[in-house]
Design an enzyme around this catalytic site. Structure first.
Site, PDB file in Angstrom:
ATOM      1  N   CYS A  66      32.634  40.600  47.102  1.00  0.00           N
ATOM      2  CA  CYS A  66      33.292  40.149  45.910  1.00  0.00           C
ATOM      3  C   CYS A  66      33.425  40.766  44.566  1.00  0.00           C
ATOM      4  O   CYS A  66      32.603  41.953  44.795  1.00  0.00           O
ATOM      5  CB  CYS A  66      33.329  38.742  45.255  1.00  0.00           C
ATOM      6  SG  CYS A  66      31.048  38.185  45.139  1.00  0.00           S
TER       7      CYS A  66
HETATM    8  C1  RB5 Z   1      36.292  36.441  41.264  1.00  0.00           C
HETATM    9  O1  RB5 Z   1      36.371  34.874  41.471  1.00  0.00           O
HETATM   10  C2  RB5 Z   1      34.590  35.801  40.860  1.00  0.00           C
HETATM   11  O2  RB5 Z   1      33.918  35.135  40.644  1.00  0.00           O
HETATM   12  C3  RB5 Z   1      33.925  36.370  42.903  1.00  0.00           C
HETATM   13  O3  RB5 Z   1      34.297  37.585  43.066  1.00  0.00           O
HETATM   14  C4  RB5 Z   1      32.228  36.997  42.728  1.00  0.00           C
HETATM   15  O4  RB5 Z   1      31.618  38.088  41.437  1.00  0.00           O
HETATM   16  C5  RB5 Z   1      31.461  36.000  42.001  1.00  0.00           C
HETATM   17  O5  RB5 Z   1      29.943  35.595  42.858  1.00  0.00           O
END
Ligand code: RB5
Length: 151
Positions: free
Chosen positions: A67
């Site tokens: 993420c």
């Molecule tokens: C974006 O939604 C961001 O919050 C996600 O990709 C991540 O970094 C969360 O931990």
């Protein structure tokens, strides 16, 4: 070893980079999405899909979750029985996540590290296996806590 990989919309590019790496290495993988930066699926739902696949394989598969930071994916993955996920953005943590902690999910943040370092970390992580030794009772202690708290 087979890999289950997933990302949210903040990390599609890095996931594709890692998929290319897996293909180049001939490592079988399942891609649980998401597939586009416009996909609004929240990261916990992708983490769940990946962890469910690992559990269904009786932990024979390992996961890669990506993420923006790796953090949300990691926090979610560690809610699942038998999953030991770690965010690793350096080579030492990557190595120890397997050798000390018998980790089975590697979490990466596309907004934290570049693609070349990510490829190095994944390449190293793929070569490692946990071996019985002084770390075993510590990992067993994690498992006992899990038994107590995940009824
Ligand atoms: C974006 O939604 C961001 O919050 C996600 O990709 C991540 O970094 C969360 O931990």
């Amino acid at each position: 070893m087979e890999i289950v990989i997933g990302c949210d919309n903040a990390a599609v590019q890095l996931k594709n980079t890692i998929i290319d790496l897996l293909k180049a290495k001939g490592i079988p993988f399942e891609d649980m999405g998401c597939h586009s930066c416009g996909d609004p699926t929240y990261y916990p739902l992708v983490a769940k899909k990946v962890c469910d696949r690992i559990i269904a394989s009786n932990y024979q598969k390992r996961g890669i979750l990506i993420c923006g930071t790796g953090l949300g994916m990691c926090m979610t993955a560690n809610k699942f029985r038998g999953i030991r996920a770690a965010v690793c953005h350096d080579i030492f943590s990557t190595e120890r996540s397997i050798l000390s902690n018998d980790g089975n999910v590697l979490c990466l943040g596309e907004r934290v590290i570049g693609p070349e370092l990510a490829k190095r970390l994944v390449s190293e992580w793929l070569t490692l296996t946990f071996k019985d030794g002084p770390s075993t009772p510590k990992v067993d202690a994690i498992k006992r806590i899990e038994e107590e708290t995940m009824k």
